[in-house]
Design an enzyme around this catalytic site. Structure first.
Site, PDB file in Angstrom:
ATOM      1  N   ASN A 293      -4.506   8.725   1.678  1.00 40.68           N
ATOM      2  CA  ASN A 293      -4.797   8.128   2.981  1.00 40.68           C
ATOM      3  C   ASN A 293      -5.128   9.159   4.048  1.00 40.68           C
ATOM      4  O   ASN A 293      -6.238   9.213   4.554  1.00 40.68           O
ATOM      5  CB  ASN A 293      -3.612   7.291   3.457  1.00 40.68           C
TER       6      ASN A 293
ATOM      7  N   TYR B 180      -3.266   4.732   9.661  1.00 39.61           N
ATOM      8  CA  TYR B 180      -2.806   5.396  10.894  1.00 39.61           C
ATOM      9  C   TYR B 180      -3.977   5.813  11.772  1.00 39.61           C
ATOM     10  O   TYR B 180      -3.928   5.713  13.002  1.00 39.61           O
ATOM     11  CB  TYR B 180      -1.959   6.606  10.494  1.00 39.61           C
TER      12      TYR B 180
ATOM     13  N   ASP C 153       0.819  -1.210   0.000  1.00 46.73           N
ATOM     14  CA  ASP C 153       0.000   0.000   0.000  1.00 46.73           C
ATOM     15  C   ASP C 153       0.855   1.264   0.000  1.00 46.73           C
ATOM     16  O   ASP C 153       0.491   2.271  -0.608  1.00 46.73           O
ATOM     17  CB  ASP C 153      -0.936   0.007   1.212  1.00 46.73           C
TER      18      ASP C 153
END
Length: 296
Positions: free
Chosen positions: A151, A194, A78
């Site tokens: 992200n 995260y 990723d």
């Protein structure tokens, strides 16, 4: 009628020398389909000097020209796909994520599945997910790198600093001042990264929201917040060291705390090629082992 040959931009993880067999498998598949492959110079040099692979490519490029390519192939995990998305940028070239690693929420095509993926592309049976990006603008110091995140954007203290104060305003309305090690603002795509490790929610792609999750907050009353992706978030930071880090998909830059940030929806979307038989909930079950019996 003879089909036009695909023109592919190839990117990869430059730290996976032990994956040379899988790399050879992918390159062999591309040759079989007579794809015209142009490779990123950094990855080309890795293949030549570290992976022991000596392939021939149509072109080695230093600067990406999105108008040339039908697809970009990201070979890694990723993280490699996130880097590829930052290079592809506003060109919105569809990205095929070939998973050479372990988890692979985004890169979910195994090397032995690339042939079927290429068949689906040539037969028009491929699906493409359009994923929202989060853009960061600065008032003060300018960012040196790409300013959009697939992200997440993390506002973080420096390693040697005490916690920082992060004043957050949404569409001109004051929200709160986080006293924490940082704040993660995540897209739905990044909600399993995260943000999740800090207690943030898992968000289904195409939901049309962003999430805000504090990192090690001073107050136990602090909870994640989900906001519309149409909202504009203004951030002001106070730090004893008078600086802080902003990490855009893991690419960190240090900024003075006199620099204010504005986060908002980017004007374009990333396009990720997905296998037609794979859906998000299946990926969650498999990757997060939901329903697995730990006694087995």
């Amino acid at each position: 009628m003879q089909r036009r040959k695909l023109i592919i931009a190839l990117f990869g993880n430059c730290y996976q020398a032990k994956k040379s067999a899988s790399i050879q498998q992918v390159l062999s598949c591309l040759r079989q389909y007579e794809a015209q492959v142009h490779v990123d110079r950094e990855y080309y040099e890795f293949l030549q000097h570290s992976a022991g692979v000596q392939p021939s490519f149509a072109h080695v490029f230093d600067h990406y020209d999105g108008e040339v390519y039908d697809y970009a192939i990201s070979m890694g995990g990723d993280g490699t796909l996130l880097r590829t998305a930052s290079i592809v940028g506003a060109a919105c070239t569809p990205i095929i994520g070939v998973n050479m690693g372990r988890l692979g929420f985004l890169a979910d095509v195994r090397p032995d599945e690339l042939e079927q993926c290429l068949k689906d592309i040539l037969n028009g049976h491929v699906q493409t997910d359009r994923r929202s990006l989060l853009q960061v603008d600065t008032d003060g110091e300018a960012l040196q790198g790409y300013n959009c995140a697939l992200n997440d954007v993390a506002i973080l203290k420096r390693d040697n600093a005490s916690m920082i104060s992060i004043r957050a305003t949404i569409d001109g309305e004051y929200l709160t001042t986080y006293k924490a090690d940082g704040l993660v603002v995540s897209t739905p795509t990044g909600s399993t990264a995260y943000s999740l490790s800090n207690g943030g929610p898992i968000i289904v792609p195409q939901t049309g929201v962003f999430s805000m999750t504090a990192v090690a907050p001073h107050s136990l009353n602090t909870r994640p917040l989900v906001i519309p992706e149409t909202a504009t978030l203004q951030i002001e930071v106070e730090s004893r060291t008078h600086n802080f880090l902003v990490a855009i998909d893991g690419r960190s830059e240090s900024l003075s705390d006199t620099t204010h940030l504005t986060l908002h929806l980017a004007p374009y979307k990333a396009q990720i090629v997905k296998r037609s038989r794979q859906n998000h909930f299946q990926t969650l079950r498999e990757k997060m082992m939901w329903g697995a019996d730990s006694r087995d």
